[in-house]
Design a protein around this motif. Structure first.
Motif, PDB file in Angstrom:
ATOM      1  N   ASP A 245     -14.582 -21.060  34.492  1.00 26.03           N
ATOM      2  CA  ASP A 245     -14.165 -22.445  34.697  1.00 26.03           C
ATOM      3  C   ASP A 245     -13.118 -22.589  35.789  1.00 26.03           C
ATOM      4  O   ASP A 245     -12.570 -23.685  35.981  1.00 26.03           O
ATOM      5  N   GLY A 246     -12.802 -21.499  36.486  1.00 23.24           N
ATOM      6  CA  GLY A 246     -11.877 -21.573  37.618  1.00 23.24           C
ATOM      7  C   GLY A 246     -10.411 -21.527  37.263  1.00 23.24           C
ATOM      8  O   GLY A 246      -9.563 -21.854  38.095  1.00 23.24           O
ATOM      9  N   ALA A 247     -10.068 -21.100  36.042  1.00 28.21           N
ATOM     10  CA  ALA A 247      -8.671 -21.137  35.601  1.00 28.21           C
ATOM     11  C   ALA A 247      -7.792 -20.165  36.377  1.00 28.21           C
ATOM     12  O   ALA A 247      -6.618 -20.457  36.631  1.00 28.21           O
ATOM     13  N   ASP A 248      -8.326 -19.002  36.733  1.00 26.05           N
ATOM     14  CA  ASP A 248      -7.506 -18.017  37.449  1.00 26.05           C
ATOM     15  C   ASP A 248      -8.384 -17.018  38.182  1.00 26.05           C
ATOM     16  O   ASP A 248      -9.570 -16.863  37.889  1.00 26.05           O
ATOM     17  N   GLU A 263      -3.035 -18.087  39.632  1.00 25.39           N
ATOM     18  CA  GLU A 263      -3.476 -19.419  39.232  1.00 25.39           C
ATOM     19  C   GLU A 263      -3.321 -20.387  40.398  1.00 25.39           C
ATOM     20  O   GLU A 263      -2.442 -20.220  41.251  1.00 25.39           O
ATOM     21  N   PRO A 264      -4.152 -21.417  40.455  1.00 24.19           N
ATOM     22  CA  PRO A 264      -4.021 -22.399  41.540  1.00 24.19           C
ATOM     23  C   PRO A 264      -2.715 -23.174  41.430  1.00 24.19           C
ATOM     24  O   PRO A 264      -2.239 -23.454  40.338  1.00 24.19           O
ATOM     25  N   GLU A 265      -2.124 -23.495  42.586  1.00 19.57           N
ATOM     26  CA  GLU A 265      -0.828 -24.167  42.594  1.00 19.57           C
ATOM     27  C   GLU A 265      -0.940 -25.680  42.532  1.00 19.57           C
ATOM     28  O   GLU A 265      -0.041 -26.345  42.036  1.00 19.57           O
ATOM     29  N   ALA A 273      -6.217 -28.377  38.849  1.00 22.35           N
ATOM     30  CA  ALA A 273      -6.922 -27.625  39.888  1.00 22.35           C
ATOM     31  C   ALA A 273      -7.640 -26.442  39.279  1.00 22.35           C
ATOM     32  O   ALA A 273      -7.247 -25.908  38.253  1.00 22.35           O
ATOM     33  N   GLY A 274      -8.710 -26.037  39.921  1.00 20.93           N
ATOM     34  CA  GLY A 274      -9.444 -24.854  39.502  1.00 20.93           C
ATOM     35  C   GLY A 274      -9.976 -24.140  40.726  1.00 20.93           C
ATOM     36  O   GLY A 274     -10.255 -24.761  41.755  1.00 20.93           O
ATOM     37  N   VAL A 292     -10.901 -26.764  43.592  1.00 28.03           N
ATOM     38  CA  VAL A 292     -11.867 -27.827  43.354  1.00 28.03           C
ATOM     39  C   VAL A 292     -13.198 -27.379  43.940  1.00 28.03           C
ATOM     40  O   VAL A 292     -13.270 -26.460  44.742  1.00 28.03           O
ATOM     41  N   ASP A 293     -14.266 -27.958  43.514  1.00 22.07           N
ATOM     42  CA  ASP A 293     -15.577 -27.604  44.025  1.00 22.07           C
ATOM     43  C   ASP A 293     -15.765 -28.217  45.404  1.00 22.07           C
ATOM     44  O   ASP A 293     -15.884 -29.431  45.552  1.00 22.07           O
TER      45      ASP A 293
END
Length: 354
Positions: A245-248, A263-265, A273-274, A292-293
């Protein structure tokens, strides 16, 4: 901190989005990057550096053996003398002259109860599921994700190692997966191969293996994790993954141990954000990733440079042409690619020298 990107090459390439969004690359770093394009019933192979030098013709073209089958992840030998295709019911090696070199038969990725095959090899059964294959970097082996079994109630997925000369099976590893698709990542040490299996809503499975010429040594790095294999780089022992899911992002040792996490800032509680699923090593010191995608929400997309060993965010990338609605695909040689859908250009970037 803002990091300015510098454009080094740009070329009109109508199907160049495949190089940024998919699994169309083989080779890495200073080695020639083989770019694989499916064009109708043909697989075209380009030397990416020659393309940027003005060569528009493919280095070699292979005929696709199954005209109705457009899934699976295929591979080409390092010397481009043969291609290996991941079909619905077979893995097949084909020479540049179009002649079949060998075929490894397996079960059907789209089985249905009571549905016998007609014997027509061009028949494509229903279903989107597929496997993948990869020629080893020395050209001696073919690694393939396949299925064996007669129907949907009697099948088992396997990871097999084949002799690239004649396709005979050297080893197989039973898998506990029910794949929707998969892809391979070849480790630059020339010994190890990674396999990432996507199972839709059931998550991701990640395996590594090594064939020493006599036995297959394998291990998985799942343990309840749900991570996508993104990239490896010559000079670094580990590999990079992103949470489904893009968490880290995580940097792992080859045994799966976590060496660093990032992790995203950007983002907030309303719009967290992911990380995207596309990114990797620009070189041994830096990683590029995007939040983001980039394809679905280009207005919110942003590319970032991270430290390759700590995954600390060094800064966001500022492009002289303005925000870029594209994934970023690193080449491992200090540069990365984006694709401009507005004018159909494949662009190559590096960080600007102060």
């Amino acid at each position: 901190m803002s990091i300015t990107a510098q454009l080094t090459d740009s070329v009109k390439l109508p199907n160049g989005a495949e190089l940024v969004n998919g699994f169309a690359f083989e080779g890495r770093g200073d080695a020639a990057r083989r770019a694989l394009f499916h064009n109708g019933h043909e697989l075209e192979v380009y030397d990416l550096y020659e393309v940027f030098s003005g060569e528009r013709a493919p280095a070699v073209v292979f005929p696709v053996p199954w005209t109705g089958w457009d899934r699976g992840v295929d591979s080409v030998s390092p010397d481009a003398t043969f291609a290996v295709f991941s079909g619905q019911r077979a893995v097949r090696a084909v020479g540049s002259d179009g002649k079949q070199l060998w075929e490894y038969r397996h079960g059907c990725w789209g089985p249905e109860l009571g549905h016998p095959h007609t014997g027509d090899e061009q028949e494509v059964c229903r279903g989107l599921e597929h496997g993948s294959c990869r020629v080893s970097d020395d050209g001696r082996l073919v690694w393939a994700h396949v299925v064996h079994g007669a129907d949907e109630y009697d099948w088992q997925e396997y990871w097999v190692v084949l002799d690239a000369r004649d396709g005979h099976e050297l080893a197989r590893l039973p898998l506990g997966s029910a794949a929707s698709g998969s892809h391979h990542v070849s480790h630059p040490d020339g010994l190890h191969m990674g396999l990432c299996i996507g199972m839709g809503q059931d998550g991701i499975l990640l395996h590594w293996a090594r064939w020493d010429g006599k036995s297959l040594t394998s291990w998985d790095v799942n343990e309840g994790l749900d991570r996508i294999l993104m990239d490896v780089h010559n000079g670094l022992e580990g590999f990079l993954t992103v949470e489904h899911d893009g968490a880290d992002l995580r940097l792992h040792a080859l045994d799966g141990a976590v060496l660093a996490e990032g992790e995203p800032e950007s983002g907030d509680d309303e719009n967290p954000a992911g990380w995207d699923h596309c990114g990797g090593f620009v070189d041994t010191e830096t990683i590029i990733a995007s939040t983001v995608d980039s394809e679905e929400e280009p207005d919110r997309a942003r590319h970032w440079i991270l430290d390759a060993r700590t995954l600390r965010v060094r800064g966001g990338i500022s492009y002289p042409t303005g925000p870029i609605a594209s994934y970023a695909r690193p080449l491992g040689d200090g540069t990365w690619l984006t694709y401009d859908t507005r004018n159909g250009t494949l662009d190559r970037w590096t960080t600007a020298t102060p």
